[in-house]
Design a protein around this motif. Structure first.
Motif, mmCIF file in Angstrom:
data_model
loop_
_atom_site.group_PDB
_atom_site.id
_atom_site.type_symbol
_atom_site.label_atom_id
_atom_site.label_comp_id
_atom_site.label_asym_id
_atom_site.label_seq_id
_atom_site.Cartn_x
_atom_site.Cartn_y
_atom_site.Cartn_z
ATOM 1 N N PRO A 263 1.264 -1.460 -0.342
ATOM 2 C CA PRO A 263 0.302 -0.572 -0.490
ATOM 3 C C PRO A 263 1.124 1.336 0.233
ATOM 4 O O PRO A 263 1.588 1.592 0.857
ATOM 5 C CB PRO A 263 -0.807 -0.362 1.428
ATOM 6 C CG PRO A 263 -1.035 -1.692 1.745
ATOM 7 C CD PRO A 263 0.704 -2.073 0.970
ATOM 8 N N SER A 264 0.337 2.076 -0.878
ATOM 9 C CA SER A 264 1.191 3.755 -1.031
ATOM 10 C C SER A 264 1.072 4.720 -0.009
ATOM 11 O O SER A 264 1.823 5.316 0.574
ATOM 12 C CB SER A 264 0.589 4.496 -2.062
ATOM 13 O OG SER A 264 -0.464 4.172 -2.364
ATOM 14 N N ALA A 265 0.047 3.803 0.772
ATOM 15 C CA ALA A 265 -0.380 4.774 1.877
ATOM 16 C C ALA A 265 0.325 4.031 3.082
ATOM 17 O O ALA A 265 0.247 3.147 3.715
ATOM 18 C CB ALA A 265 -1.555 4.776 2.685
ATOM 19 N N LYS A 266 0.848 5.311 4.199
ATOM 20 C CA LYS A 266 2.315 4.920 5.377
ATOM 21 C C LYS A 266 0.980 3.885 6.544
ATOM 22 O O LYS A 266 0.090 4.917 6.478
ATOM 23 C CB LYS A 266 2.726 6.432 5.484
ATOM 24 C CG LYS A 266 4.243 6.611 4.769
ATOM 25 C CD LYS A 266 4.872 7.682 5.434
ATOM 26 C CE LYS A 266 5.739 8.189 4.138
ATOM 27 N NZ LYS A 266 6.575 8.913 4.860
ATOM 28 N N TRP A 267 1.825 3.781 6.711
ATOM 29 C CA TRP A 267 1.352 3.318 8.124
ATOM 30 C C TRP A 267 1.276 4.271 9.476
ATOM 31 O O TRP A 267 1.925 4.778 9.948
ATOM 32 C CB TRP A 267 1.662 1.486 8.702
ATOM 33 C CG TRP A 267 1.495 1.459 9.994
ATOM 34 C CD1 TRP A 267 1.662 1.534 10.994
ATOM 35 C CD2 TRP A 267 0.724 0.039 10.114
ATOM 36 N NE1 TRP A 267 1.477 0.587 11.907
ATOM 37 C CE2 TRP A 267 0.011 -0.184 11.604
ATOM 38 C CE3 TRP A 267 -0.668 -0.862 9.422
ATOM 39 C CZ2 TRP A 267 -0.626 -0.559 12.357
ATOM 40 C CZ3 TRP A 267 -0.864 -0.784 10.131
ATOM 41 C CH2 TRP A 267 -1.147 -1.488 11.238
ATOM 42 N N SER A 268 0.165 3.324 10.244
ATOM 43 C CA SER A 268 -1.047 4.573 10.691
ATOM 44 C C SER A 268 -1.215 4.088 12.443
ATOM 45 O O SER A 268 -2.490 3.620 11.868
ATOM 46 C CB SER A 268 -1.464 5.741 9.859
ATOM 47 O OG SER A 268 -2.402 6.953 11.137
ATOM 48 N N PRO A 269 -0.801 4.115 13.324
ATOM 49 C CA PRO A 269 -1.083 3.687 14.400
ATOM 50 C C PRO A 269 -2.133 3.906 15.049
ATOM 51 O O PRO A 269 -3.454 3.056 15.336
ATOM 52 C CB PRO A 269 0.264 3.612 15.669
ATOM 53 C CG PRO A 269 1.227 3.657 14.753
ATOM 54 C CD PRO A 269 0.969 4.817 13.052
ATOM 55 N N SER A 270 -2.031 5.171 14.433
ATOM 56 C CA SER A 270 -3.634 6.341 15.023
ATOM 57 C C SER A 270 -4.962 5.744 14.054
ATOM 58 O O SER A 270 -6.486 5.495 14.950
ATOM 59 C CB SER A 270 -3.231 7.935 15.082
ATOM 60 O OG SER A 270 -3.388 7.868 13.628
ATOM 61 N N SER A 271 -4.157 5.473 13.391
ATOM 62 C CA SER A 271 -6.050 4.895 12.760
ATOM 63 C C SER A 271 -5.807 4.079 13.178
ATOM 64 O O SER A 271 -7.662 3.640 12.694
ATOM 65 C CB SER A 271 -5.617 5.206 10.901
ATOM 66 O OG SER A 271 -5.200 6.420 10.321
ATOM 67 N N VAL A 272 -5.576 3.245 13.168
ATOM 68 C CA VAL A 272 -5.897 1.868 14.318
ATOM 69 C C VAL A 272 -6.446 2.213 15.091
ATOM 70 O O VAL A 272 -7.360 1.391 14.868
ATOM 71 C CB VAL A 272 -4.076 0.926 13.546
ATOM 72 C CG1 VAL A 272 -5.242 -1.184 14.264
ATOM 73 C CG2 VAL A 272 -4.246 0.760 12.608
ATOM 74 N N LEU A 273 -6.140 2.146 16.156
ATOM 75 C CA LEU A 273 -6.598 2.904 16.786
ATOM 76 C C LEU A 273 -8.360 3.206 16.877
ATOM 77 O O LEU A 273 -9.047 2.992 17.375
ATOM 78 C CB LEU A 273 -5.789 4.167 18.049
ATOM 79 C CG LEU A 273 -4.322 3.277 18.530
ATOM 80 C CD1 LEU A 273 -3.669 4.254 19.566
ATOM 81 C CD2 LEU A 273 -4.550 1.729 19.159
#
Length: 502
Positions: A263-273
């Motif tokens: 995926p071109s979008a970076k990993w975002s821990p806040s999005s998962v939370l």
């Protein structure tokens, strides 16, 4: 300095070493797990309704059609440039999660009586899935699949019923609507050009309709879920496979495997939370209670025989409405009987005029349809306010529900007494109606298809709240009349079938 940068460098090397399949798997697990958790009660309710014979099993078919369409879009998709604003992704995704909250927590309770008809929680689930996809994969990649999103929202449960009822309401009609939707999925899957898209649509629809007709010819009473699943997904998958083989005709050399891109979008821990927290909160928002239909056994005998009038009343007219078959099944009937008191009663009318009541008897073999279409949906309810209901014991184990409907347009109040009983394979819902205008030309609500017309009331309820459709201070003027009539009507049907009429 060296010590401080080593963990950062190790984390960067770990990120670079991860396989794209692993990255995609983690994000999909979070997304699908969130949808399953947040709306677990909805999926259970839909499964229960499907087991009872409702048509809502089609909702479980839509994801399969979406997969068929999405793989076609994914195969044609060019590599994405890593241009993303994760802050924008989080804001847009969060907005759609809030919309999902609003639909389930605020909008759904306003339509509790029409829950099984409209299933607004399915709309909330789709909104959550869309918002969660943006949080996991970014707004740009999700937007590339716009045609698949339109496919998913093309038919809400209410829209699906409206279209199918418009086509006649038969089992073939419900299957045909799904086949048309499968045609759209097939067109998206193979539509590299407009010509291929239209050809894919036509091939899918023709194949699906043929399969549905064959299934009905071989087994006329086949479960509706198979009519929704086999012709739709089968036709879409077959069409896609045939188009793929035709495109590969004459080229038998092995194809170079496509490289799976991360995926071109970076990993975002806040999005998962945010997604996980929203799923947990949505899980604890309750759904409206499921209405339990009474299982009281009614009198024996044919349901085609009109009701006998109770003592002190005479039947003065009978009318049958054929349109109910589109809503309640091809064997359903709706009969209106008009009954008039032989003598006046000062307790029911100050001038002792003989009162008139109507008895609407709905008979159907599809018991689940009674929960989908409440008694009020048999009549047009624009500019009408409804009171709370009161239980009324009618004898023989039958309990009726008494309530009033005030028509602000006609300036009359109708009092209704409703009860349900089982007669063999048929379930009957009986509605006894009186009107506070005691003249001979009093207007009673007429049974008529009302799903479309009641949308105006639904929109008004959405904008102004339940106050416009609820009578908070009812007057049950005809409670004694309908209680006496209802008890006599129930007793008379039992006496008639037992051969002990007075």
């Amino acid at each position: 300095m060296t010590v401080a940068t080593e963990p950062t460098q190790a984390l960067a090397r770990w990120k670079q070493s991860r396989h794209p399949a692993g990255i995609l798997t983690v994000r999909w697990v979070v997304l699908l797990g969130g949808v399953a958790l947040a709306f677990f009660p909805t999926w259970v309710r839909l499964a229960q309704e499907s087991a009872d014979g409702a048509i809502t099993a089609y909702i479980f078919v839509l994801p399969l059609l979406a997969v068929v369409a999405a793989q076609g879009v994914a195969r044609r998709r060019a590599d994405e440039l890593p241009i993303h604003d994760r802050q924008t992704d989080n804001i847009v995704g969060g907005i759609f999660l809030l919309i999902s909250f609003a639909v389930k927590a605020l909008w759904l309770p306003r339509y509790a009586d029409q829950y099984e008809l409209s299933h607004l929680d399915v709309l909330a689930a789709l909104t959550f899935f869309f918002g969660g996809s943006i949080l996991m994969f970014g707004l740009r990649p999700v937007g590339r699949f716009w045609s698949v999103w339109l496919l998913l929202i093309a038919l809400s449960p209410l829209g699906y019923r409206l279209v199918a009822v418009g086509l006649g309401g038969s089992r073939l009609a419900y299957a045909s609507v799904m086949v048309l939707l499968a045609g759209v999925a097939g067109a998206i899957a193979v539509g590299r050009t407009a010509r291929r898209g239209w050809l894919g649509f036509g091939c899918t629809v023709l194949t699906g309709l043929l399969v549905a007709e064959i299934m009905l010819q071989l087994s006329p009473q086949i479960d509706i879920v198979w009519l929704q699943l086999v012709p739709t997904v089968g036709a879409a998958a077959v069409t896609g496979s045939v188009f793929y083989l035709v495109a590969r005709r004459g080229r038998w050399e092995p194809r170079r495997p496509h490289r799976l891109a991360a995926p071109s979008a970076k990993w975002s821990p806040s999005s998962v939370l945010v997604a996980v927290a929203a799923a947990v909160v949505l899980f604890f928002i309750p759904l409206p209670d499921r209405p339990e239909l009474p299982t009281v056994m009614g009198p024996t005998g044919s349901v085609s025989t009109p009701f006998a009038a109770p003592a002190g009343f005479s039947s003065t007219g009978i009318e049958e409405f054929d349109w109910v078959r589109a809503f309640f099944g091809t064997r359903a009937t709706l009969v209106r009987q008009t009954m008039r008191a032989d003598e006046g009663n000062s307790a029911w009318d100050v001038r002792a005029r003989p009162r008139t009541v109507v008895v609407d008897v709905l008979s159907t073999t599809n018991r689940a349809s009674l929960a989908v279409y409440p008694e009020s949906t048999l009549y047009r309810l624009s500019d009408t306010r409804t009171s709370r209901s009161l239980p009324v014991d009618l004898g023989r184990g039958v309990t009726g529900s008494l309530y009033t409907s005030v028509s602000d347009a006609l300036l009359v109040t109708w009092t209704k007494l409703v009860f349900v009983w089982q007669r063999g394979e048929f379930t009957q819902r009986v509605t006894i109606i009186s009107v506070d205008n005691h003249d001979a030309d009093a207007v009673f609500p007429q049974p008529m298809p009302s799903m479309a017309s009641n949308l105006g009331t639904a929109i008004g309820t959405f904008l102004r709240g339940n106050a416009i459709s609820i009578d908070g201070d009812p007057e049950f003027k005809d409670r004694e009349l309908l209680t006496s009539f209802g008890k006599g009507l129930v007793r008379e049907q039992w006496d008639l079938t037992n051969g002990s009429r007075r």
